[in-house]
Design a protein around this motif. Sequence first.
Motif, PDB file in Angstrom:
ATOM      1  N   PRO A  40      -9.060   1.372 -11.556  1.00  0.00           N
ATOM      2  CA  PRO A  40     -10.428   1.109 -11.085  1.00  0.00           C
ATOM      3  C   PRO A  40     -11.276   2.363 -10.912  1.00  0.00           C
ATOM      4  N   ALA A  48     -13.245   3.040 -13.987  1.00  0.00           N
ATOM      5  CA  ALA A  48     -14.426   2.182 -14.154  1.00  0.00           C
ATOM      6  C   ALA A  48     -15.631   2.788 -13.444  1.00  0.00           C
ATOM      7  N   GLY A 103     -17.562  -2.165 -12.438  1.00  0.00           N
ATOM      8  CA  GLY A 103     -16.169  -2.435 -12.086  1.00  0.00           C
ATOM      9  C   GLY A 103     -15.293  -2.568 -13.316  1.00  0.00           C
ATOM     10  N   LEU A 104     -13.986  -2.588 -13.079  1.00  0.00           N
ATOM     11  CA  LEU A 104     -13.018  -2.698 -14.177  1.00  0.00           C
ATOM     12  C   LEU A 104     -13.019  -4.128 -14.703  1.00  0.00           C
ATOM     13  N   ARG A 135      -3.306  -4.880  -9.632  1.00  0.00           N
ATOM     14  CA  ARG A 135      -4.145  -4.773 -10.837  1.00  0.00           C
ATOM     15  C   ARG A 135      -3.678  -3.670 -11.788  1.00  0.00           C
TER      16      ARG A 135
END
Lengths: 441, 441
Positions: free
Chosen positions: A134, A137, A144-145, A333
């Motif tokens: 993240p 990003a 955001g990712l 994630r």
Amino acid sequence: MSNPNSSSMIISMCVMGLGMHPGAWRYRDGSPDDYLKLDYFTHAAKVAEKGKLHAMFLADTLAVSEENFERPNLGATDPTVVLSMVAAATQNIGLVATASSTYNEPYNIARRFSSLDHLSGGRAAWNIVTTFVPDVAANFGNGGLPDHGDRYKRANEFVEIVFKLWDSWGDGSLIGDKERNIFADGARVNTLNYEGEHYAVKGPLTLPRTPQGRPLLYQAGSSGTGRDLAARFADVVFTAQNTKTAALEFRADVRQRAAAFGRDPDSIKVTPGLMTILGGTEAEARARKAELDELSGQAELKKLALRVGCKVDDLKLDEPMPVDLIMSNEKFRASQGFRAAALRLATEKKLTVREVLYRNGGGHRQIVGTPEQAAKMIESWWRDGAVDGFNLMIDVVPSGLEAFVEHVVPILQKRGIFQSEYSGNTLRDNLGIAHKAVKAA
Amino acid sequence: MSNPNSSSMIISMCVMGLGMHPGAWRYRDGSPDDYLKLDYFTHAAKVAEKGKLHAMFLADTLAVSEENFERPNLGATDPTVVLSMVAAATQNIGLVATASSTYNEPYNIARRFSSLDHLSGGRAAWNIVTTFVPDVAANFGNGGLPDHGDRYKRANEFVEIVFKLWDSWGDGSLIGDKERNIFADGARVNTLNYEGEHYAVKGPLTLPRTPQGRPLLYQAGSSGTGRDLAARFADVVFTAQNTKTAALEFRADVRQRAAAFGRDPDSIKVTPGLMTILGGTEAEARARKAELDELSGQAELKKLALRVGCKVDDLKLDEPMPVDLIMSNEKFRASQGFRAAALRLATEKKLTVREVLYRNGGGHRQIVGTPEQAAKMIESWWRDGAVDGFNLMIDVVPSGLEAFVEHVVPILQKRGIFQSEYSGNTLRDNLGIAHKAVKAA
């Protein structure tokens, strides 16, 4: 399953920071800013080339995290810059640069790797990643990712376009007839007019086809969608596999998926990461590891916690890995491949956290031992068809690499399972991966 | 206006295709695909380094046009790839790579040029362009080319971010104390949290400050907004100026704009392009040009038509340039700087199209003559304060470059206006452009 396809095992090596082990920067001779120096990379490449290793592989990191103030950022420098320099300083070794499909444009990637392939005489490969961090990003806008599925949808389109760009000048379109004043045959050069869900690219590329036809495509990412991306497009898969059984299953699965896409399974090679910590005796190797661990504090433990998505305090060195707790983390994630590899190792072998840390280095299979022990493990995985070769995660650069080239390579060569000379001029030649001619439109 | 600031004239050289002249690929010895070969670029760089030239400059082309089937695409290969290779093969020469702010991400550009600067020991520069070619836009989505104003708004934000990223690790933040286990001081590393109209970038960069503090910024683009971008940020301006009067005015204007932004005017250097077609006698030089022209057909005429935005048929060789017709083209979207330079030449000197073609090579000032004549023109422009130096557009590579280094450089050195040795280790040192320390937050 036997290993039917490889006449020679593939061995590449990865130079990360000043070595893959978090304690490397303190352990090694040399300056802590050597990872910003040309000679550091060209020396490593020359040692690897002396050992006839197939390729130098560089990871890519597009953000700084807290741990980057504790040791050199792994992948801090742009891999295409480093490997271009390495190309100028070497003759044969392959050049595998990681680049994210999520945070680049297809035209730029196609052109950059085509340039590297032309100018290196056919030694370039692109290792595609979709980026799971993240923090990255946030360096590329505030959107955001993208989620895992989206990233892979984009990646599939991205690779389709890059391949079409690489193929856009049909074979023989650069004619170069000075006498008759015919430089190129524009009729053999194809525009793409690609219009996809995520990208629109007109083409053609600024460059004709490369010495390899196309640069090679490596793929790193072991989720189902990642494997499918590899099965469709990749020549070589880089993966984390911590047990031979897991590696066997993984390779069989990738080959099966490739076949389902209509490809010859032998045209896709699987090379897991392998971290080697070597010593003249097992005791010396263990001492090297102990000193590295001590110099790094709890860095490997912290990294393991990050890789599996739990808190450091959840990991007790002499207790089993808390698998249920880890799997209950719905916010996870990060890389599915790294997590799965570590958990598989823990459960299959019923290991404590301490034991996991002994077999898992930076997320990859780790061996601590003598050159003979390393060679034995490498041969065993390869002969059993669990791998087409390995991507070495060098613990400390250059000493870990020098030890491998001086002491492990000769054993493998003597046993006839690793090359004593480069077999061809291009990376494709050396990996035994054919290049496809592309007819004009 | 005198030239108060330069202790030494700046000379860089640009390698485009197989030479800037459209006939170069047929005229020269060697293979038509040499522009895809490493040795071609490293040889040129070594010749330039032997002549103590300050830098090698590479343009960037992100699309193919029809003329690219008639001769090698100028800027076909990624300049950062080529110059990384050149870095590994040379010691002193500066490395100036063009990259578009419109078709890249700030984080990637900051990281790529920081990598090149670190690994080359402080020789990197980024030449920012905003891209004026609609065909390029079509390779990066279907949004079309942003208009001139938009491109420059983005460019201003882009450079702000890149500078902040280059400065994000305050001086001294990489500590590297192995004994005390302090690699870096995270408190001295700044996140940006940049939120602009076009970009949002969190930072910091993955890399500490470079040997030059920051890589240099070159700027190419001579419109008012382009000049302001240069005046705010650039170290060196690359421009097309076809007459000394125009160059004088341009440099004075850029310096004035820099002063208006609170900068020391001496901190910004103006280096117009200069195409040299050299011969041992004037007749030999004219013969070289005549042969190049003949080999290229009407290529220079077509290029001139493209640069000024009219049809080829509108240009009659022995008539004056049709300035009114040209200026009435409201659809003109290409480089304002190139058009203005060519028209200024035509009107100021009252030239026919044929005469314009004799003084304008690929859009830039051209001199056809002996080394002595070239040196005289170079000295005159420099002594009169019209330039800080020149960016040589080499007509044919390597012969045009070799002729310049062997025959023009010694004249300039003998007159004490060009360096006989590199004065420092970095490009900044050699250009006499200070680097700014950045304190920690």
